[in-house]
Each structure stands twice: as C-alpha cells, then as structure tokens.
Design an enzyme around this catalytic site. Structure first.
Site, short mmCIF file in Angstrom:
data_model
loop_
_atom_site.label_atom_id
_atom_site.label_comp_id
_atom_site.label_asym_id
_atom_site.label_seq_id
_atom_site.Cartn_x
_atom_site.Cartn_y
_atom_site.Cartn_z
N GLU A 156 2.50 -0.88 4.44
CA GLU A 156 2.23 0.48 3.98
C GLU A 156 3.54 1.21 3.74
O GLU A 156 4.43 1.22 4.61
CB GLU A 156 1.44 1.26 5.04
N HIS B 29 -2.59 -3.04 -3.27
CA HIS B 29 -3.96 -2.86 -2.79
C HIS B 29 -4.90 -2.69 -3.97
O HIS B 29 -6.03 -3.18 -3.98
CB HIS B 29 -4.02 -1.64 -1.86
N HIS C 218 0.84 -1.20 0.00
CA HIS C 218 0.00 0.00 0.00
C HIS C 218 0.88 1.26 0.00
O HIS C 218 2.07 1.19 0.29
CB HIS C 218 -0.81 0.10 1.30
ZN LIG Z 1 -4.07 0.62 0.66
#
Ligand SMILES: [Zn+2]
Length: 202
Positions: A138, A174, A56
């Site tokens: 992330e 994602h 992400h």
């Molecule tokens: Zn995401």
C-alpha cells in the site's frame, strides 16, 4: 500501538543505498523496518508460491496524509467516531504486507509468508483469490495526488528485495486484479517510472 522488530538468523542480506542492511528473514519479515502486528492474516494455501506483487493506494481519512488511520485500520483499532468515513468501514478486517508512507517510511504488518487480506475478490490471468499468491504493498496516497519521490525510492528498493526472495512473476495494480471494483493505485501512479527504476537497479 504495539510493534516489534522481528529478527531471524536465517536471512539473506543486501545493502541499501544508505548502507543499512535490508534483510528478509525466513518468515518473510523485512528486518530494519518497523513492524506493526496486524491480526488480519491467515495461512497461504500449502505449496502456493508467491508470484504476484499488488500495488495499492490508501489514505485515511481519504486524501489526508500523515495520520495513524491506516495503521489503526490494519490493526482493527479504527475509531468509528473519529471521522464520518470511518463509520462506513467500521468492522472491516483488512491488512497489507507493506505500507509506504509519503516520507518513504516502510511499515510491515504481515509477514510475507502469511496471507494478508488486501486484494479482496480478485482475479489475475484467470486465477482468482489473489491474496493466496500475492504480496500487497500500500502506498499512502490517493487517486488524485502524485506519489512522492521518497515513495518511489522505497517501493523500488522493497520490490528488488522481494524479487530476490520470492519467485515474483508479475506486478499489478489493485485495479488490474479487481477491475470495476477498485481504482488504486490510480492514474497518478507512474508505472513507467517504477518499471524503469526497477530495470535500472538490476
Ligand atoms: Zn487496493
């Protein structure tokens, strides 16, 4: 905000390039990196293997780097008055297992053995509920700015360790598991660079 380093004797170890050991313990905590406890997780389904990595990007406020917004979001401490955007995500209960900052610093929020809440409504190869069987990483970033060399290095290092510890079969963005709803990690994420570095490091 509170954080703690978690250690466990039952750990597999390897050496990082800088000589520091990176270890993943039995609960799925990576020793040697900062751990900030997120309350936003629960149990994976019994017997569910971790077979997917999901990449992400995130930045809070959007397109601003270096602040505490993401850690505050993942710990339910984001002040809705601190930024106009924060009001729109107030009350959201989300998390990710890992967060790699622009500097390459990696922070863990949820042990890998637990289910973090990063994917949302999602599907990978006809299988829904990707949080059940994935680890979320992330990258501090956005869809419009290149990621840093330090982030690629940290991401590759972390990926290699996770691949040793878990039967990871696929790595997806994602946007791949929630097409039409999510765009991250976005067009600035260099998949070829990432995959080439992974192959070269094996
Ligand atoms: Zn995401």
């Amino acid at each position: 905000m509170g954080y703690s380093r978690l250690n466990n004797a039952n750990a597999a170890s390897s050496a990082r390039e800088d000589g520091c050991p990176m270890q993943i313990d039995a609960t799925g905590c990576v020793n040697g990196i900062r751990f900030i406890v997120s309350p936003n997780f629960d149990e994976r389904p019994a017997g569910c293997a971790i077979s997917l990595l999901v990449i992400h990007n995130i930045s809070l406020p959007p397109d601003e780097f270096g602040g505490d917004g993401v850690a505050e979001l993942f710990t339910n401490k984001l002040d809705p008055e601190a930024h106009s955007y924060y009001r729109t995500i107030h009350g959201l209960k989300v998390s990710s297992h890992f967060y790699i900052r622009r500097t390459g610093e990696t922070i863990q929020f949820v042990p890998c053995e637990k289910r973090a809440w990063h994917a949302g409504e999602s599907c990978w190869q006809d299988r829904g509920r990707c949080n059940d069987f994935s680890i979320g990483i992330e990258l501090e970033g956005s869809d419009s700015q290149p990621f840093t060399d330090s982030q690629y290095r940290a991401l590759v290092e972390l990926t290699l360790e996770l691949q040793k510890a878990y039967p990871i079969e696929h790595i997806a963005g994602h946007s791949d598991i929630a097409p039409g709803r999510k765009t991250d990690p976005g067009p600035c994420f260099d998949w070829e660079r990432y995959r080439t570095a992974l192959t070269a490091s094996r």
